[in-house]
Design a protein around this motif. Structure first.
Motif, PDB file in Angstrom:
ATOM      1  N   LYS A  60       3.957   1.406  -1.047  1.00 47.49           N
ATOM      2  CA  LYS A  60       4.592   1.501  -2.363  1.00 47.49           C
ATOM      3  C   LYS A  60       3.621   2.088  -3.377  1.00 47.49           C
ATOM      4  O   LYS A  60       4.003   2.918  -4.214  1.00 47.49           O
ATOM      5  CB  LYS A  60       5.082   0.131  -2.841  1.00 47.49           C
ATOM      6  CG  LYS A  60       6.356  -0.325  -2.187  1.00 47.49           C
ATOM      7  CD  LYS A  60       6.770  -1.685  -2.755  1.00 47.49           C
ATOM      8  CE  LYS A  60       8.059  -2.185  -2.150  1.00 47.49           C
ATOM      9  NZ  LYS A  60       8.428  -3.517  -2.635  1.00 47.49           N
ATOM     10  N   GLU A  61       2.361   1.643  -3.313  1.00 51.62           N
ATOM     11  CA  GLU A  61       1.360   2.165  -4.243  1.00 51.62           C
ATOM     12  C   GLU A  61       1.167   3.665  -4.016  1.00 51.62           C
ATOM     13  O   GLU A  61       1.078   4.449  -4.968  1.00 51.62           O
ATOM     14  CB  GLU A  61       0.022   1.430  -4.073  1.00 51.62           C
ATOM     15  CG  GLU A  61       0.027   0.039  -4.645  1.00 51.62           C
ATOM     16  CD  GLU A  61      -1.281  -0.709  -4.360  1.00 51.62           C
ATOM     17  OE1 GLU A  61      -2.267  -0.105  -3.880  1.00 51.62           O
ATOM     18  OE2 GLU A  61      -1.308  -1.937  -4.611  1.00 51.62           O
ATOM     19  N   GLU A  62       1.108   4.055  -2.708  1.00 52.60           N
ATOM     20  CA  GLU A  62       0.952   5.484  -2.410  1.00 52.60           C
ATOM     21  C   GLU A  62       2.157   6.268  -2.908  1.00 52.60           C
ATOM     22  O   GLU A  62       2.016   7.357  -3.497  1.00 52.60           O
ATOM     23  CB  GLU A  62       0.810   5.708  -0.895  1.00 52.60           C
ATOM     24  CG  GLU A  62      -0.574   5.546  -0.370  1.00 52.60           C
ATOM     25  CD  GLU A  62      -0.650   5.901   1.122  1.00 52.60           C
ATOM     26  OE1 GLU A  62       0.391   6.194   1.780  1.00 52.60           O
ATOM     27  OE2 GLU A  62      -1.754   5.885   1.642  1.00 52.60           O
ATOM     28  N   ALA A 101       2.063   6.482  -6.535  1.00 55.16           N
ATOM     29  CA  ALA A 101       1.029   7.442  -6.936  1.00 55.16           C
ATOM     30  C   ALA A 101       1.525   8.851  -6.702  1.00 55.16           C
ATOM     31  O   ALA A 101       1.321   9.765  -7.536  1.00 55.16           O
ATOM     32  CB  ALA A 101      -0.263   7.191  -6.170  1.00 55.16           C
ATOM     33  N   TYR A 145       0.843  -1.204   0.000  1.00 58.17           N
ATOM     34  CA  TYR A 145       0.000   0.000   0.000  1.00 58.17           C
ATOM     35  C   TYR A 145       0.870   1.243   0.000  1.00 58.17           C
ATOM     36  O   TYR A 145       0.622   2.198  -0.745  1.00 58.17           O
ATOM     37  CB  TYR A 145      -0.933  -0.028   1.224  1.00 58.17           C
ATOM     38  CG  TYR A 145      -1.801   1.175   1.357  1.00 58.17           C
ATOM     39  CD1 TYR A 145      -2.885   1.377   0.491  1.00 58.17           C
ATOM     40  CD2 TYR A 145      -1.535   2.152   2.309  1.00 58.17           C
ATOM     41  CE1 TYR A 145      -3.679   2.511   0.602  1.00 58.17           C
ATOM     42  CE2 TYR A 145      -2.325   3.277   2.427  1.00 58.17           C
ATOM     43  CZ  TYR A 145      -3.399   3.449   1.565  1.00 58.17           C
ATOM     44  OH  TYR A 145      -4.188   4.588   1.677  1.00 58.17           O
TER      45      TYR A 145
END
Length: 194
Positions: A168-170, A173, A166
Motif C-alpha cells: 500500500k505504501e509503495e 508512493a 508495504y
C-alpha cells in the motif's frame, strides 16, 4: 489209706477248683473299649496332617491330653464308662482341630483371593489411569499442534499485513509520484500552450 487219700484228693480238687474260680474271677478284665482305639486313630490322623499341626496346635494338644488321660484311666482303673467318655472327648477335640485347621486354611485362601482381587483392581485402575494419561498427552499434543498452526497462521497473517502495508505504501508512493508527474506534465503543457 484209700479213704484218706481219696479225702485228700477230693479236698485238693475242691481247693484247686475254688482257687481257680477265684483267680478267673479276679483276673477277668473287661475288653479294651473300641472308643479308645477310635480316639487314638482320630488323634493320629489329625497329628499327621501338617495343616492341623500348624494351624490348630492347641486343639490338637487338648485331644492328645484327653487321649492320654483315657489311656491312663484304662491302665490304672479299667473304668470303661470314664474311658469311653474321655475317648469321645479326645475324638471330638481331634475333629475340632481338623475343622479349625480347615477354617484357617479357608480364611488364608480367602485372604489370598482378596489380595489377588485387590491387585487386579489396582492393575485395572492403573491401566485406566495410563489410558487416561495417554489420552491427555494425545490431546495436549493435538492442542500444541493447533497452537502451532494458529501461531504460524498468525505469523503469516502479520507478515501478509506487513507486505500489504508495504505494498500500500509503495502504491501510495507510486500514485503520489504519478500524480506529481501528471501535475508536472500538465504544468509543462500549460506552459507550452501559452
Amino acid at each position: 489209706m484209700r479213704k484218706v487219700t481219696r479225702k485228700y484228693l477230693l479236698l485238693y480238687l475242691m481247693i484247686s477248683t475254688v482257687i481257680g474260680i477265684s483267680l478267673v474271677g479276679c483276673s477277668h478284665t473287661p475288653p479294651r473299649p473300641a472308643e479308645l482305639d477310635q480316639a487314638r486313630a482320630a488323634y493320629a490322623e489329625a497329628r499327621d496332617n501338617p495343616q492341623v499341626a500348624s494351624r490348630a496346635p492347641v486343639a490338637l494338644r487338648e485331644s492328645e491330653e484327653a487321649l492320654l488321660r483315657a489311656e491312663q484311666i484304662w491302665d490304672k482303673d479299667k473304668d470303661v464308662k470314664e474311658v469311653q467318655n474321655l475317648a469321645a472327648v479326645a475324638r471330638q477335640r481331634a475333629e475340632i482341630a481338623r475343622a479349625a485347621a480347615e477354617q484357617k486354611q479357608a480364611e488364608a485362601e480367602l485372604e489370598e483371593l482378596t489380595a489377588a482381587r485387590d491387585r487386579l483392581l489396582l492393575d485395572a485402575r492403573a491401566r485406566e489411569a495410563q489410558h487416561a494419561q495417554e489420552q491427555a498427552e494425545r490431546a495436549q499434543r493435538e492442542a500444541d499442534q493447533a497452537y502451532q498452526q494458529v501461531r504460524s497462521a498468525t505469523t503469516q497473517n502479520v507478515q501478509l499485513e506487513r507486505e500489504l502495508a508495504y505494498t500500500k505504501e509503495e502504491l501510495a508512493a507510486k500514485e503520489a509520484a504519478a500524480k506529481e508527474a501528471a501535475a508536472k506534465a500538465q504544468t509543462k503543457r500549460r506552459t507550452r500552450s501559452r
